[in-house]
Design a protein around this motif. Structure first.
Motif, PDB file in Angstrom:
ATOM      1  N   ASP A  86     -10.066   8.451  -2.650  1.00 15.80           N
ATOM      2  CA  ASP A  86      -9.354   7.024  -2.491  1.00 15.80           C
ATOM      3  C   ASP A  86      -7.827   7.202  -2.808  1.00 15.80           C
ATOM      4  O   ASP A  86      -7.359   6.625  -3.696  1.00 15.80           O
ATOM      5  N   ALA A  87      -7.512   8.035  -1.808  1.00 17.25           N
ATOM      6  CA  ALA A  87      -5.979   8.467  -2.058  1.00 17.25           C
ATOM      7  C   ALA A  87      -5.577   9.176  -3.047  1.00 17.25           C
ATOM      8  O   ALA A  87      -6.259   9.240  -4.133  1.00 17.25           O
ATOM      9  N   LEU A 116       4.312   2.934  -7.348  1.00 18.56           N
ATOM     10  CA  LEU A 116       3.536   4.248  -7.955  1.00 18.56           C
ATOM     11  C   LEU A 116       2.035   4.169  -7.593  1.00 18.56           C
ATOM     12  O   LEU A 116       1.231   3.499  -7.788  1.00 18.56           O
ATOM     13  N   ASP A 117       1.558   5.540  -7.413  1.00 19.40           N
ATOM     14  CA  ASP A 117       0.193   5.892  -7.129  1.00 19.40           C
ATOM     15  C   ASP A 117      -0.629   5.102  -6.357  1.00 19.40           C
ATOM     16  O   ASP A 117      -1.339   4.249  -6.650  1.00 19.40           O
ATOM     17  N   ASP A 158      -2.313   3.396   1.175  1.00 20.85           N
ATOM     18  CA  ASP A 158      -1.994   4.407   1.712  1.00 20.85           C
ATOM     19  C   ASP A 158      -2.107   4.093   3.275  1.00 20.85           C
ATOM     20  O   ASP A 158      -1.450   4.363   3.988  1.00 20.85           O
ATOM     21  N   GLU A 159      -3.231   3.563   3.321  1.00 20.16           N
ATOM     22  CA  GLU A 159      -3.845   3.306   4.990  1.00 20.16           C
ATOM     23  C   GLU A 159      -3.048   2.141   5.551  1.00 20.16           C
ATOM     24  O   GLU A 159      -2.502   2.367   6.703  1.00 20.16           O
ATOM     25  N   HIS A 160      -2.488   1.086   4.768  1.00 22.33           N
ATOM     26  CA  HIS A 160      -1.852   0.023   5.329  1.00 22.33           C
ATOM     27  C   HIS A 160      -0.454   0.058   4.868  1.00 22.33           C
ATOM     28  O   HIS A 160       0.303  -1.086   5.623  1.00 22.33           O
ATOM     29  N   GLN A 201      -8.865   9.318 -11.319  1.00 16.90           N
ATOM     30  CA  GLN A 201      -7.393   8.597 -10.978  1.00 16.90           C
ATOM     31  C   GLN A 201      -7.958   7.488 -10.386  1.00 16.90           C
ATOM     32  O   GLN A 201      -7.876   7.804  -9.079  1.00 16.90           O
ATOM     33  N   GLY A 202      -8.209   6.271 -10.806  1.00 22.19           N
ATOM     34  CA  GLY A 202      -8.684   5.026 -10.012  1.00 22.19           C
ATOM     35  C   GLY A 202     -10.210   5.749  -9.385  1.00 22.19           C
ATOM     36  O   GLY A 202     -10.822   6.078 -10.266  1.00 22.19           O
TER      37      GLY A 202
END
Ligand code: UDP
Length: 242
Positions: free
Chosen positions: A130-131, A170-171, A177-179, A44-45
C-alpha cells in the motif's frame, strides 16, 4: 498522477485522517523466522513486509567471492497476492531496480570488510503493498541485519514524503502515491545524519524539497526509535510472538 481526487482538506486532514506530518501506524518485530541469521516483520499502515537475512556464508560459486569484503545481495519481491491486481511472480523490471536501490541504501551502513569471501543475502518479501514498500523494506532489512549480528555504523531508516493537493506530506499511502503530484522516498543513517537513498518521482520546488527533507527527518526519528525498541525487545527476551 492526477489532481482530480481530493486527497487533503483545506485544514490539512488526509483521506485516512492523518495530518500532513504523521506516519501511518507502525509495528515492527525482530526475530520472526527460525531458519535465518536475522529476520524482521514490519507493518506501516496497510503495507506489510517480511525480511529474512541469511549469512554471512561462504560465497558460491567461489569465483563470485571478493577477497576483501562480503557481497551484499538484496532481493525485493512482491508476492502475487500483495497488490490489488495480481502481480506476476516473475521478477519485474521494477523489482530488479528496487533490489538494487535497496542494496545501495543499506551498504554504506555495513562493515562488509569484516567478512571477506562471503555473501549476505537479504530477502524482502512484500506481503501486502500500500505504497512505501521500498522504504519499509529498508527499515525492516536494517533491523534484520542487526539481529544477524552484522556490524553496522548505524541503522538505516527510510520513509517517503510527497506532495498531495499542493501540500508536502509524510508517508504516502497508495491513494496518495497514485493520485498525488510527487513521491520522494529517503533513507538515512539517522545518528550520522547521512542520506543513503533519495529518489524523486514528480516535481517539487526547492522550498518543497527542503520542507520534505525536514518532514522525512521527523518521520525517521520516530521510526528509528521503533527500530531500536524492536531490537531491544528481541534481545531482552521480552518478545511477544505474533
Ligand atoms: N503497486 C502495485 N503493483 C505494482 C507496483 C506497485 O499495486 O506492480 C502499488 C503498491 O501499492 C506500491 C505502490 O504502487 O506500494 C507504489 O509503488 P512504488 O513503485 O512507488 O514503490 P513503493 O512506494 O512501494 O516503494
Amino acid at each position: 498522477m492526477s489532481e482530480s481526487v481530493v486527497l487533503i482538506t483545506q485544514d490539512g486532514v488526509r483521506l485516512d485522517g492523518r495530518r500532513i506530518d504523521e506516519l501511518r501506524p507502525v509495528k515492527m518485530q525482530v526475530g520472526v523466522l527460525k531458519n535465518c541469521s536475522g529476520s524482521a516483520y514490519i507493518e506501516q499502515g496497510k503495507t506489510k513486509i517480511l525480511v529474512a537475512v541469511q549469512g554471512p556464508r561462504e560465497a558460491h560459486p567461489k569465483h563470485i567471492a571478493l577477497p576483501g569484503r562480503a557481497i551484499l545481495r538484496t532481493r525485493y519481491h512482491m508476492a502475487p497476492f500483495s497488490t490489488d491486481e495480481r502481480k506476476s511472480p516473475a521478477p519485474s523490471r521494477r523489482e530488479v531496480e528496487l533490489s538494487k536501490v535497496i542494496r545501495e541504501a543499506l551498504e554504506p551502513a555495513l562493515f562488509l570488510e569484516e567478512y571477506p569471501k562471503t555473501v549476505i543475502d537479504v530477502f524482502i518479501e512484500v506481503l501486502q503493498a500500500d505504497a512505501g514498500t521500498r522504504s519499509a523494506g529498508i527499515t525492516a532489512a536494517s533491523i534484520a541485519l542487526a539481529e544477524a549480528g552484522i556490524p553496522m555504523r548505524d541503522l538505516v531508516t527510510a520513509v517517503a514524503v510527497g506532495k498531495v493537493g499542493g501540500k508536502v506530506v509524510l508517508d504516502l499511502n497508495e491513494a496518495e502515491d497514485e493520485h498525488g503530484e510527487a513521491d520522494m522516498p529517503i533513507a538515512m543513517m539517522p545518528s550520522l545524519n547521512k542520506i543513503t537513498l533519495l529518489q524523486l518521482n514528480g516535481r517539487l520546488t526547492r522550498q518543497e524539497l527542503e520542507e520534505g527533507v525536514n518532514l522525512v527527518k521527523k518521520g525517521i526519528k520516530e521510526l528509528y526509535s521503533l527500530q531500536k525498541q524492536a531490537l531491544r525487545a528481541r534481545f531482552s527476551g521480552a518478545q511477544v510472538e505474533v
